[in-house]
Every structure is written in C-alpha cells, then in structure tokens.
Design a protein around this motif. Structure first.
Motif, short mmCIF file in Angstrom:
data_model
loop_
_atom_site.label_atom_id
_atom_site.label_comp_id
_atom_site.label_asym_id
_atom_site.label_seq_id
_atom_site.Cartn_x
_atom_site.Cartn_y
_atom_site.Cartn_z
N VAL A 73 0.83 -1.20 0.00
CA VAL A 73 0.00 0.00 0.00
C VAL A 73 0.86 1.26 0.00
CG1 VAL A 73 -1.65 1.34 1.38
CG2 VAL A 73 -1.97 -1.12 1.08
N ARG A 155 -10.04 3.10 6.53
CA ARG A 155 -9.96 2.66 5.14
C ARG A 155 -8.53 2.20 4.82
NH1 ARG A 155 -11.40 7.14 2.87
NH2 ARG A 155 -13.63 6.69 3.03
N TYR A 156 -7.54 2.94 5.32
CA TYR A 156 -6.14 2.56 5.12
C TYR A 156 -5.84 1.21 5.75
CZ TYR A 156 -1.09 2.46 5.88
OH TYR A 156 0.22 2.07 5.93
N ARG A 159 -7.25 -1.59 3.74
CA ARG A 159 -6.47 -1.82 2.51
C ARG A 159 -5.22 -2.65 2.81
NH1 ARG A 159 -4.60 3.38 -0.15
NH2 ARG A 159 -3.68 1.88 -1.60
N GLU A 163 -4.44 -6.40 1.40
CA GLU A 163 -3.21 -6.71 0.67
C GLU A 163 -2.42 -7.81 1.38
OE1 GLU A 163 -1.59 -5.16 -2.47
OE2 GLU A 163 -3.74 -5.51 -2.45
#
Length: 292
Positions: A73, A155-156, A159, A163
């Motif tokens: 990310v 949200r981060y 993510r 991943e």
C-alpha cells in the motif's frame, strides 16, 4: 543561430547531476544539457526499474503478512518511493518518525524494514489492536489516541489487511532502479560517452562511465549513503583516486564536492517553486542551468 539554439535547449531542460538519489526517487526519462564555457553536453537519462531481492526472508515471521500488505500500500515495494509529504522508502517513514526510530537512511532496505517493524510493534502494544495500530501508522498515534480512528485511517487499515491476505503466499520482489545515461558533447571538441547509475538496495549507489573525446577516459564511483541527506563518494577517475561528499535536502536542494590530486568538481541544485536552478564549477569552468 547556434547561440539561440543553445539558449532554447537550456530553457527546455538543463540538469546537473548533483546526486543520483534525486533521480532514483523520480524514475522517469530526463533530458539533460550541461553548458560549459566552450561546450554543451546533451544527455538522456533513461531509468529501468527492476526486481532485485525477495522480501519474505527479510521480515519477522510474526509481522510478515502485515508488513507485506503495508509495503504494498505504501510504496508498491519500490525502494526509493518518496511522497509529496516527505515520507521515504519502502515503508514510507516520515523524517521525524525515522529519527525517533534511529533510522538514518529510510531508503536503506534493511533499515526501513527494521524501523517499520519496530514502530508497528510499538503501536500494537500501545493500542492493543492491529487495525488501530495501522491507522496510527498512517495518521499518527497522537491523533488516534485523542480522536480515535478516522474514516480515512480505517480505510487505510482495511487496505493493508486486504493486501496482506492477497500477498500471503506470494513471493514478492523489491523494486529498485538504474539509469543509463548516453551523451554527446559539442563545442571546441566533440565527445561521446555513456554512464551507468545503479542503486544497490539503498545502501550505496554505483556510478561508472566511459568518455571518448581525444582519448578514452573512465570513472567508477561508489556512494555509501550514510543517511537520506548525507553520502560519501569513493572511487577513481582515470586511475586517479577520488573522494567526495554529497549533501541533499530532498527534493529541494543538493550539493556535492569531488576532489582528486588532479581535479575537483563542485555542483549544486536548488528547487524554487517547480523550477530547478543548477550550477557547478570545475577546472573546465562554470556551468549553469534550469529544469522545469
């Protein structure tokens, strides 16, 4: 007409190679024109982003999945990633965070990973939750502690976790960069040559070049990166031992000095707004330029 052409070319692009790191953090094709007293040199700097070493053996087993997701990310596994806010390297450590973690050079593969793993462990211990720790990694622990996890922070974290699951069983390779720099020089004499600029895991860089003017000359420099702002230069030019020092304040300023028994070279670069102003001096004389 010749003076007009030279002036026009300089107005389009002129870049003095003050330090390879300025190119590594921005791997795209550059056109360079260096103007001397009696010659100008036209160069093309062509980058090649390549896969180097596998990431899994470098990660702690208990952090492997999370770290792979985080690096995917943050940097897409590019060793010299550099953000507009100043975050650096694979794990995108901010300068202040890197200093607290005693990471002198966040572009160094091993230091970047070690610093991020220690930081993430510290955040997990503080917040007791991986999602909160990831959000704090992204938006700062003080903000999360006082206001909780924001929508953007959540949200981060999601993510990164997504991943992590996707890359769990994949063998991921670190991406690094090298430049090939062919050039021609026109003026009182005609010259042609090429240079290679190679990053080695962010630990040190290698520069090597061949020049054909009246005869063949060569150089090889090794550049150990002490920190993100300071590097040494050790090598030879035509078998003449050369030492130097490079200082940079990415991405706005860089200066380097080279010294040997028969030669010296001082060059600098300054970014004002979106324009780079460059200058240098050596026994060949002064040189100046700008790049947009």
């Amino acid at each position: 007409m010749q003076k007009l052409l030279i002036t026009l070319l300089i107005g389009i692009a002129c870049f003095i190679l003050a330090d390879p790191l300025f190119f590594f953090i921005d791997p795209k094709t550059h056109v360079s024109i260096e103007l001397y007293n009696n010659q100008f040199k036209l160069s093309i700097l062509q980058p090649f982003v390549y896969s180097s070493v596998p990431i899994d053996p470098l990660l702690s087993p208990d952090k492997r999945e999370t770290m792979k997701g985080l690096m995917s990310v943050e940097s897409s596994f590019f060793l010299h990633a550099f953000s507009k806010t100043g975050a650096m390297g694979l794990t995108q450590l901010m300068p202040s965070t890197a200093r607290k973690l005693n990471v002198l050079n966040p572009f160094n593969l091993f230091w970047s990973i070690d610093g991020a793993q220690r930081y993430l462990t510290k955040l997990e211990n503080r917040f007791g939750n991986l999602e909160y720790a990831l959000a704090a990694y992204y938006e700062g622990p003080s903000k999360v502690a006082s206001r909780g996890v924001s929508t953007e922070g959540s949200r981060y974290a999601n993510r990164v976790l997504a991943e992590s699951r996707r890359l769990k069983d994949q063998n991921v390779l670190i991406k690094d960069v090298l430049y090939i720099k062919p050039y021609i020089g026109v003026g009182e004499s005609f010259s042609i040559g090429t240079e290679l600029i190679l990053s080695v895991l962010g630990i040190f860089d290698v520069e090597a070049g061949l020049d054909f003017t009246n005869s063949c000359s060569h150089f090889v420099y090794m550049r150990p990166n002490i920190s993100d702002s300071l590097g040494l230069i050790i090598g030879e030019r035509d078998l003449d031992f050369t030492l130097g020092l490079a200082y940079r304040k990415l991405p706005n300023f860089g200066v380097q000095f080279l010294l040997s028994s028969n030669d010296f070279d001082l060059s600098m670069m300054l970014k004002v707004w979106q324009i780079y102003f460059t200058a240098g001096i050596s026994p060949k004389g002064l040189r100046f330029g700008v790049v947009k």
